[in-house]
Design an enzyme around this catalytic site. Structure first.
Site, PDB file in Angstrom:
ATOM      1  N   GLY A   8       0.924  -1.157  -0.090  1.00 38.01           N
ATOM      2  CA  GLY A   8      -0.226   0.145  -0.073  1.00 38.01           C
ATOM      3  C   GLY A   8       0.819   1.327  -0.011  1.00 38.01           C
ATOM      4  N   ASN A   9       2.056   0.962  -0.091  1.00 37.48           N
ATOM      5  CA  ASN A   9       3.198   2.069  -0.054  1.00 37.48           C
ATOM      6  C   ASN A   9       3.393   2.791  -1.316  1.00 37.48           C
ATOM      7  OD1 ASN A   9       5.506   3.417   0.091  1.00 37.48           O
ATOM      8  ND2 ASN A   9       6.087   2.648   1.904  1.00 37.48           N
ATOM      9  N   GLY A  11       5.334   5.245  -2.058  1.00 37.14           N
ATOM     10  CA  GLY A  11       6.804   5.219  -2.413  1.00 37.14           C
ATOM     11  C   GLY A  11       7.656   4.152  -2.997  1.00 37.14           C
ATOM     12  N   ASP A  68       9.454  -7.940   1.819  1.00 40.37           N
ATOM     13  CA  ASP A  68       9.193  -7.693   3.320  1.00 40.37           C
ATOM     14  C   ASP A  68      10.690  -7.521   3.764  1.00 40.37           C
ATOM     15  OD1 ASP A  68       7.552  -8.093   5.436  1.00 40.37           O
ATOM     16  OD2 ASP A  68       8.794  -9.625   6.368  1.00 40.37           O
TER      17      ASP A  68
END
EC number: 3.6.1.66
Length: 199
Positions: A8-9, A11, A68
């Site tokens: 959901g980032n 960047g 991750d």
């Protein structure tokens, strides 16, 4: 070729898109396809990255990339590790996580302030891909006692690169990308899938 980025980032999406320029690949964030984030129930960075990529590939029917990452501090037995984003609690933000890290090091560190950022990235061609492409990057430095810098996120303000004498939060984006665990992993992943996304 369209690839789903299991994050959901925004960047991370921008970084991935930038590094895939020149390849025949369009990267879309999972949220744009209405895909939620799965529970990260793995015990390693590899397991959690695979969980996230498989979740996106299953729901989208498209190839998926997931990462991750986290900070491992030897003096703390490898903490915060896979729990880096929620070290101070499931709803904790960066400042609270940093505060706990510094407190734990002060109490248990015995002067050893080494820390290593790890990032594992995986690429699944489809949800049942038996041979995912897996890439790992690491960045070892020192945890400083006082946060410095205003760039980046997470533990960047307290992670000092020993060669530069600057924290990750004091580096601009190109300098950080060139050295960071995520930059290393992403370059290795792109190399591993280059033939599949060649224009």
């Amino acid at each position: 070729m369209k690839i789903v980025l299991a994050t959901g980032n925004a960047g991370k999406l921008a970084e991935m898109t930038r590094m895939l320029q020149g390849y025949d690949a369009e990267v879309v964030r999972q949220g744009h396809l209405g895909i939620d984030s799965p529970a990260e129930t793995g015990l390693t960075f590899v397991e959690n990255a695979l969980i996230k990529a498989r979740h996106c590939a299953e729901r989208s029917g498209l190839p998926a990339v997931a990462d991750d990452s986290g900070l491992a501090v030897p003096a703390l037995g490898g903490e915060p590790g896979i729990y880096s984003a929620r070290y101070a609690g499931s709803d904790a933000g960066d400042a609270a996580n940093i505060e706990r890290l510094l407190a734990e090091l002060s109490e248990r560190g015995q002067g050893d302030r080494r820390g290593t950022f790890h990032c594992v990235m995986v690429y699944l061609r489809h949800a049942a891909d038996p041979a995912p492409v897996i890439a790992h990057g690491s960045w070892t430095g020192r945890i400083v006692e006082t946060p410095r810098g205003h760039h980046g996120f997470g533990y960047d303000p307290v992670f000092e690169d020993p060669e530069l004498g600057q924290t990750a939060a004091e580096l601009d984006a190109p300098a950080k990308d060139a050295r960071s665990h995520r930059g290393q992993a992403l370059r290795a992943l792109i190399q591993g899938i280059a033939a599949e996304v060649a224009g």
